[in-house]
Design a protein around this motif. Structure first.
Motif, mmCIF file in Angstrom:
data_model
loop_
_atom_site.group_PDB
_atom_site.id
_atom_site.type_symbol
_atom_site.label_atom_id
_atom_site.label_comp_id
_atom_site.label_asym_id
_atom_site.label_seq_id
_atom_site.Cartn_x
_atom_site.Cartn_y
_atom_site.Cartn_z
ATOM 1 N N ALA A 195 42.313 24.729 51.602
ATOM 2 C CA ALA A 195 43.714 24.409 51.876
ATOM 3 C C ALA A 195 44.058 22.925 51.699
ATOM 4 C CB ALA A 195 44.112 24.908 53.262
ATOM 5 N N PRO A 196 43.263 21.964 52.231
ATOM 6 C CA PRO A 196 43.631 20.570 51.990
ATOM 7 C C PRO A 196 43.671 20.235 50.504
ATOM 8 C CG PRO A 196 42.079 20.703 53.790
ATOM 9 C CD PRO A 196 42.157 22.072 53.164
ATOM 10 N N THR A 197 42.739 20.743 49.741
ATOM 11 C CA THR A 197 42.733 20.529 48.305
ATOM 12 C C THR A 197 43.953 21.184 47.684
ATOM 13 O OG1 THR A 197 40.332 20.471 48.308
ATOM 14 C CG2 THR A 197 41.393 20.852 46.214
ATOM 15 N N LEU A 198 44.296 22.353 48.132
ATOM 16 C CA LEU A 198 45.485 23.028 47.615
ATOM 17 C C LEU A 198 46.729 22.186 47.891
ATOM 18 C CD1 LEU A 198 44.915 26.776 48.564
ATOM 19 C CD2 LEU A 198 44.852 25.755 46.293
ATOM 20 N N PHE A 212 46.424 32.738 52.951
ATOM 21 C CA PHE A 212 46.655 33.027 51.543
ATOM 22 C C PHE A 212 45.398 32.744 50.727
ATOM 23 C CE2 PHE A 212 50.889 32.053 53.227
ATOM 24 C CZ PHE A 212 51.547 33.235 52.897
ATOM 25 N N ALA A 213 44.733 31.650 51.023
ATOM 26 C CA ALA A 213 43.500 31.311 50.313
ATOM 27 C C ALA A 213 42.414 32.338 50.625
ATOM 28 C CB ALA A 213 43.039 29.908 50.688
ATOM 29 N N GLU A 214 42.351 32.789 51.885
ATOM 30 C CA GLU A 214 41.361 33.802 52.249
ATOM 31 C C GLU A 214 41.641 35.131 51.552
ATOM 32 O OE1 GLU A 214 41.142 33.958 56.517
ATOM 33 O OE2 GLU A 214 40.016 32.069 56.596
ATOM 34 N N LEU A 215 42.909 35.463 51.362
ATOM 35 C CA LEU A 215 43.255 36.678 50.633
ATOM 36 C C LEU A 215 42.735 36.595 49.202
ATOM 37 C CD1 LEU A 215 44.761 39.360 50.223
ATOM 38 C CD2 LEU A 215 46.792 38.019 49.715
ATOM 39 N N ILE A 216 42.952 35.469 48.561
ATOM 40 C CA ILE A 216 42.474 35.307 47.188
ATOM 41 C C ILE A 216 40.952 35.333 47.154
ATOM 42 C CG2 ILE A 216 42.349 33.662 45.258
ATOM 43 C CD1 ILE A 216 45.302 32.981 45.978
ATOM 44 N N ARG A 217 40.303 34.704 48.136
ATOM 45 C CA ARG A 217 38.841 34.723 48.209
ATOM 46 C C ARG A 217 38.336 36.151 48.381
ATOM 47 N NH1 ARG A 217 38.290 31.461 52.245
ATOM 48 N NH2 ARG A 217 38.274 29.612 50.951
ATOM 49 N N SER A 218 38.989 36.942 49.212
ATOM 50 C CA SER A 218 38.540 38.322 49.410
ATOM 51 C C SER A 218 38.730 39.155 48.150
ATOM 52 C CB SER A 218 39.253 38.961 50.603
ATOM 53 O OG SER A 218 40.612 39.168 50.319
ATOM 54 N N LEU A 219 39.786 38.859 47.385
ATOM 55 C CA LEU A 219 39.965 39.554 46.107
ATOM 56 C C LEU A 219 38.836 39.205 45.144
ATOM 57 C CD1 LEU A 219 43.816 39.136 45.615
ATOM 58 C CD2 LEU A 219 42.578 41.228 46.214
ATOM 59 N N ARG A 220 38.414 37.931 45.150
ATOM 60 C CA ARG A 220 37.303 37.507 44.297
ATOM 61 C C ARG A 220 36.024 38.232 44.693
ATOM 62 N NH1 ARG A 220 35.230 32.024 45.549
ATOM 63 N NH2 ARG A 220 33.576 33.134 46.528
ATOM 64 N N ILE A 221 35.766 38.324 45.988
ATOM 65 C CA ILE A 221 34.557 38.995 46.465
ATOM 66 C C ILE A 221 34.586 40.463 46.072
ATOM 67 C CG2 ILE A 221 33.331 39.737 48.547
ATOM 68 C CD1 ILE A 221 34.199 37.008 49.765
ATOM 69 N N ALA A 222 35.739 41.097 46.215
ATOM 70 C CA ALA A 222 35.862 42.502 45.830
ATOM 71 C C ALA A 222 35.613 42.674 44.339
ATOM 72 C CB ALA A 222 37.236 43.038 46.213
ATOM 73 N N ARG A 223 36.136 41.737 43.540
ATOM 74 C CA ARG A 223 35.942 41.813 42.095
ATOM 75 C C ARG A 223 34.465 41.634 41.748
ATOM 76 N NH1 ARG A 223 37.316 37.124 39.092
ATOM 77 N NH2 ARG A 223 35.862 37.351 37.413
ATOM 78 N N CYS A 260 47.055 27.221 41.515
ATOM 79 C CA CYS A 260 46.174 26.281 42.206
ATOM 80 C C CYS A 260 45.121 27.004 43.038
ATOM 81 C CB CYS A 260 46.984 25.338 43.092
ATOM 82 S SG CYS A 260 47.881 24.081 42.164
ATOM 83 N N ALA A 261 45.533 28.051 43.734
ATOM 84 C CA ALA A 261 44.596 28.798 44.579
ATOM 85 C C ALA A 261 43.537 29.505 43.731
ATOM 86 C CB ALA A 261 45.344 29.813 45.435
ATOM 87 N N LEU A 262 43.950 30.123 42.641
ATOM 88 C CA LEU A 262 42.986 30.795 41.769
ATOM 89 C C LEU A 262 42.011 29.790 41.163
ATOM 90 C CD1 LEU A 262 45.208 33.424 39.897
ATOM 91 C CD2 LEU A 262 43.444 33.875 41.620
ATOM 92 N N SER A 263 42.513 28.658 40.725
ATOM 93 C CA SER A 263 41.642 27.621 40.152
ATOM 94 C C SER A 263 40.651 27.105 41.184
ATOM 95 C CB SER A 263 42.471 26.455 39.616
ATOM 96 O OG SER A 263 43.217 26.856 38.508
ATOM 97 N N ALA A 264 41.127 26.892 42.410
ATOM 98 C CA ALA A 264 40.255 26.393 43.469
ATOM 99 C C ALA A 264 39.174 27.409 43.818
ATOM 100 C CB ALA A 264 41.081 26.050 44.714
ATOM 101 N N GLU A 265 39.520 28.663 43.823
ATOM 102 C CA GLU A 265 38.574 29.706 44.218
ATOM 103 C C GLU A 265 37.653 30.154 43.089
ATOM 104 O OE1 GLU A 265 37.881 30.925 47.238
ATOM 105 O OE2 GLU A 265 39.281 29.427 47.971
ATOM 106 N N LEU A 266 38.185 30.190 41.881
ATOM 107 C CA LEU A 266 37.419 30.769 40.773
ATOM 108 C C LEU A 266 36.940 29.744 39.762
ATOM 109 C CD1 LEU A 266 39.666 33.908 40.195
ATOM 110 C CD2 LEU A 266 37.605 33.725 41.587
ATOM 111 N N GLY A 267 37.338 28.492 39.933
ATOM 112 C CA GLY A 267 36.885 27.429 39.044
ATOM 113 C C GLY A 267 37.977 26.943 38.119
ATOM 114 N N GLU A 268 37.927 25.648 37.861
ATOM 115 C CA GLU A 268 38.932 25.011 37.015
ATOM 116 C C GLU A 268 38.937 25.553 35.592
ATOM 117 O OE1 GLU A 268 41.360 22.874 37.892
ATOM 118 O OE2 GLU A 268 40.679 23.148 39.941
ATOM 119 N N ASP A 269 37.791 26.003 35.104
ATOM 120 C CA ASP A 269 37.719 26.520 33.732
ATOM 121 C C ASP A 269 38.610 27.738 33.527
ATOM 122 O OD1 ASP A 269 35.986 24.537 32.960
ATOM 123 O OD2 ASP A 269 34.180 25.752 33.276
#
Length: 127
Positions: A47-50, A7-18, A76-85
């Motif tokens: 994942a451990p942080t999530l 699931f985290a990798e899916l969100i990461r791949s969406l970020r890379i595509a964006r 949580c996943a979006l914040s971890a991948e894209l930043g807390e801000d």
């Protein structure tokens, strides 16, 4: 293998595509352009942080609300991948709801994610 990792990798791949779409010549775009998968682009393991961030929020949810649990996971996943801000952005909640709604349209994914989130809420290691 950590069950939350896909699931985290899916969100990461969406970020890379964006990033690729927004900045065709950027380093992230170059990495994506070499046809490496998301796990090769970033070797971090969110994942451990999530889990540690999700556990208290999920455990406090009484009665269990699968939709809200998925939304908490997405936040949580979006914040971890894209930043807390990102969570400070007024549109963040709407984005999380839209992503959760897309996940909800996939019964097998929804069932498996719910099982994992319940395990996390109970303090168990996900199966």
């Amino acid at each position: 293998m950590d069950p939350l990792r896909p699931f985290a990798e899916l969100i990461r791949s969406l970020r890379i595509a964006r990033l690729d779409k927004a900045n065709p010549g950027s380093p992230a775009s170059s990495a994506a352009g070499t046809h490496r998968n998301a796990s090769q682009v970033s070797q971090t393991k969110p994942a451990p942080t999530l889990r540690s961030r999700l556990r208290p929020r999920l455990a406090a949810m009484k009665p269990w609300d699968a939709q809200r649990a998925r939304q908490l996971f997405v936040e949580c996943a979006l914040s971890a991948e894209l930043g807390e801000d990102l969570s400070k952005d007024p549109a963040f909640s709407d984005l999380a709801k839209r992503v959760e709604a897309q996940i909800a349209h996939e019964p097998r994914i929804t069932a498996r994610l719910d099982e994992l989130l319940r395990d996390i809420a109970d303090g168990n290691e996900p199966r």
